[in-house]
Design an enzyme around this catalytic site. Structure first.
Site, PDB file in Angstrom:
ATOM      1  NE  ARG A  61      -3.145   0.143   3.104  1.00 34.78           N
ATOM      2  CZ  ARG A  61      -2.702   0.466   4.327  1.00 34.78           C
ATOM      3  NH1 ARG A  61      -2.294   1.688   4.583  1.00 34.78           N
ATOM      4  NH2 ARG A  61      -2.698  -0.442   5.292  1.00 34.78           N
ATOM      5  CE1 TYR A 114     -17.293   9.260 -15.769  1.00 35.45           C
ATOM      6  CE2 TYR A 114     -15.950   9.396 -13.791  1.00 35.45           C
ATOM      7  CZ  TYR A 114     -16.793   8.687 -14.627  1.00 35.45           C
ATOM      8  OH  TYR A 114     -17.136   7.403 -14.305  1.00 35.45           O
ATOM      9  CG  ASP A 186      -9.344  14.193 -15.324  1.00 36.48           C
ATOM     10  OD1 ASP A 186      -8.667  13.656 -16.220  1.00 36.48           O
ATOM     11  OD2 ASP A 186     -10.273  13.608 -14.728  1.00 36.48           O
ATOM     12  CE  LYS A 211     -12.218   5.686 -18.632  1.00 33.49           C
ATOM     13  NZ  LYS A 211     -12.179   6.425 -17.425  1.00 33.49           N
TER      14      LYS A 211
HETATM   15  C1  3LM Z   1     -16.362   7.646 -19.015  1.00 39.33           C
HETATM   16  N1  3LM Z   1     -14.760   8.112 -17.329  1.00 39.33           N
HETATM   17  O1  3LM Z   1     -16.895   6.834 -19.766  1.00 39.33           O
HETATM   18  P1  3LM Z   1     -11.919   5.627 -13.413  1.00 39.33           P
HETATM   19  N2  3LM Z   1     -11.669  11.440 -15.171  1.00 39.33           N
HETATM   20  C2  3LM Z   1     -12.218  11.390 -16.394  1.00 39.33           C
HETATM   21  C3  3LM Z   1     -12.947  10.265 -16.782  1.00 39.33           C
HETATM   22  O2  3LM Z   1     -13.489  10.248 -18.004  1.00 39.33           O
HETATM   23  C4  3LM Z   1     -13.104   9.189 -15.874  1.00 39.33           C
HETATM   24  C5  3LM Z   1     -12.510   9.278 -14.613  1.00 39.33           C
HETATM   25  C6  3LM Z   1     -11.792  10.414 -14.297  1.00 39.33           C
HETATM   26  C7  3LM Z   1     -15.647   7.199 -17.802  1.00 39.33           C
HETATM   27  C8  3LM Z   1     -15.878   6.024 -17.160  1.00 39.33           C
HETATM   28  S1  3LM Z   1     -18.525   5.890 -16.647  1.00 39.33           S
HETATM   29  C9  3LM Z   1     -19.201   4.832 -15.469  1.00 39.33           C
HETATM   30  C10 3LM Z   1     -17.047   5.144 -17.254  1.00 39.33           C
HETATM   31  C11 3LM Z   1     -12.051  12.537 -17.322  1.00 39.33           C
HETATM   32  C12 3LM Z   1     -13.906   7.967 -16.219  1.00 39.33           C
HETATM   33  C13 3LM Z   1     -12.625   8.175 -13.596  1.00 39.33           C
HETATM   34  O3  3LM Z   1     -12.114   5.656 -11.940  1.00 39.33           O
HETATM   35  O4  3LM Z   1     -10.610   4.988 -13.808  1.00 39.33           O
HETATM   36  O5  3LM Z   1     -13.105   5.111 -14.154  1.00 39.33           O
HETATM   37  O6  3LM Z   1     -11.717   7.174 -13.881  1.00 39.33           O
HETATM   38  O7  3LM Z   1     -16.353   8.880 -19.270  1.00 39.33           O
END
Ligand code: 3LM
Length: 397
Positions: A61, A114, A186, A211
């Site tokens: 961790r 988001y 972000d 992503k």
């Molecule tokens: C999406 N987005 O489909 P994770 N910051 C940005 C993001 O687009 C996202 C995160 C943070 C999407 C996920 S929707 C249920 C699916 C700009 C995620 C969060 O925790 O790794 O999913 O990231 O737009």
């Protein structure tokens, strides 16, 4: 983590940076350290590591060699002093905020975010006595008007998910810094290949590595990048004691592997997205198109000034609204109906009923997320095949 690799090209650094000592067996690819804990030679050594008097791993961790390789590579690519890899993009965002905000503080965030980031601020942080104010940061003067000495963090995405609004990173950083606030950006949509917020003045960069960084839709991961001092706090307060959003060594390995082809993949995503945006211009079913590479896009010049290319995300408003959006998705045959982005497959979703259903209809209207908006994460397939599928689906609407 400043690196001698810095002067080399992006792809070279993405492949080589962070790869440490030669493996004892000569393995080209680093082993995956699937271990939760690390054995100490003596009790005194364990105590010295806990006291910070001796370098070395303690418990996964707090750090793990497979994560260290990824963190070193990403710090190099983003031009940051240090990086922390965590379990998801949301794990990255929440680890930053739990480290730096306390009840009574105020944060200013952009009005388009988001959906789960919006939900975290709106339903999460606000519950703990933190004032969250939503500012349209596309107009820099709005931030100048709203910021105060209570503002601890200024937060935005650029391009914003889902409607591609562009925020002027440099101008926002100047205003925030004059009030003593940290700027968190972000950079998920761009990756360090297309945009470097730290070089433009940002204090902290977060990514959903789920992503483009991972790039193959087979993992969840997040990363945080900043100066060494802030990263130390985020690791030992935010991650260690507050969120515990630890990344698995297996997934760290997969992100490291994905990064080796990031430049190649981003070039292809950008090429394909430009062709699709251009084709959408000719459809009478389509209203506004949200793609910063189009000269008709309102913030095209600003995008050009801070992005190397325009990315692989395209959104557009269908004249037929919500119904037309769903009909379009259901008519696709090659492209997948799915949320997430940055995968090899082209993914198409309807923000109002999916990624941004965390907003109420009124909030969506206020924040510029239309009911007929469709979002495409343009994949790596041959452009002609994606175009054909989108054209035939548009014809059904
Ligand atoms: C999406 N987005 O489909 P994770 N910051 C940005 C993001 O687009 C996202 C995160 C943070 C999407 C996920 S929707 C249920 C699916 C700009 C995620 C969060 O925790 O790794 O999913 O990231 O737009």
């Amino acid at each position: 983590m400043s690196s001698p690799e810095q002067a080399k090209g992006f792809a070279t650094r993405a492949i080589h940076a962070g790869h440490g000592e030669r493996d004892p067996y000569g393995a080209l690819t680093s082993p995956i350290y699937m271990t939760s804990t690390f054995e100490f030679d003596t009790a005194e050594q364990g105590a010295a590591r806990f006291a910070g008097e001796e370098e070395g791993y303690i418990y996964s961790r707090l750090g793990n060699p497979t994560l260290t390789e990824l963190e070193y590579k990403l710090a190099d690519l983003e031009g940051a002093e240090a990086c922390l890899a965590v379990a998801s993009g949301m794990g990255a965002i929440t680890s930053v905020f739990w480290t730096f905000v306390a009840p009574g503080d105020e944060i200013l965030v952009d009005k388009t975010l988001y959906g789960c980031t919006f939900a975290y601020f709106h339903h999460g942080l606000e519950k703990f006595g933190i004032t969250v104010r939503y500012v349209d940061m596309c107009q820099v003067k709005n931030l100048a008007r709203e910021i105060s000495d209570k503002t601890k963090i200024v937060y935005f995405e650029t391009p914003a998910n889902p409607n591609m609004r562009i925020v002027d990173i440099k101008a926002i950083c100047e205003i925030a810094h004059s009030s003593g606030a940290r700027v968190v950006v972000d950079n998920t949509y761009c990756t360090p290949y297309l945009q470097n917020p730290i070089a433009l003045g940002a204090d902290i960069v977060v990514h959903s590595a789920t992503k483009y960084l991972g790039g193959h839709g087979d993992l969840m991961a997040g990363v945080i990048l900043s100066n060494a001092e802030d990263m130390e706090q985020i690791r030992y307060v935010g991650l260690k004691d507050m969120t515990g959003a630890v990344l698995s060594p297996m997934n760290a390995f997969l992100v490291t592997r994905g990064l080796k082809t990031l430049e190649l993949r981003m070039e292809r995503h950008c090429d394909n997205a430009e062709k699709i945006a251009q084709m959408l211009m000719d459809s009478r079913k389509v209203g506004q198109i949200f793609f910063p590479g189009l000269p008709s896009f309102e913030q095209h010049e600003l995008a050009k000034s801070q992005m190397n290319r325009f990315g692989g995300m395209v959104a557009f408003e269908l004249h037929g609204g919500h119904e037309a959006g769903l009909k379009f998705l259901n008519s696709l045959t090659l492209c997948k109906i799915a949320v997430s982005l940055g995968d090899a497959e082209t993914l198409v979703e309807h923000p109002a009923s999916m990624t941004h259903s965390t907003y109420t209809p009124e909030e969506r209207e206020l924040h510029g997320i239309g009911e007929g908006l469709v979002r495409i994460s343009v994949g790596l397939e041959n452009a002609a095949d994606i175009l054909l599928d989108i054209e035939q689906a548009l014809a059904q609407v």
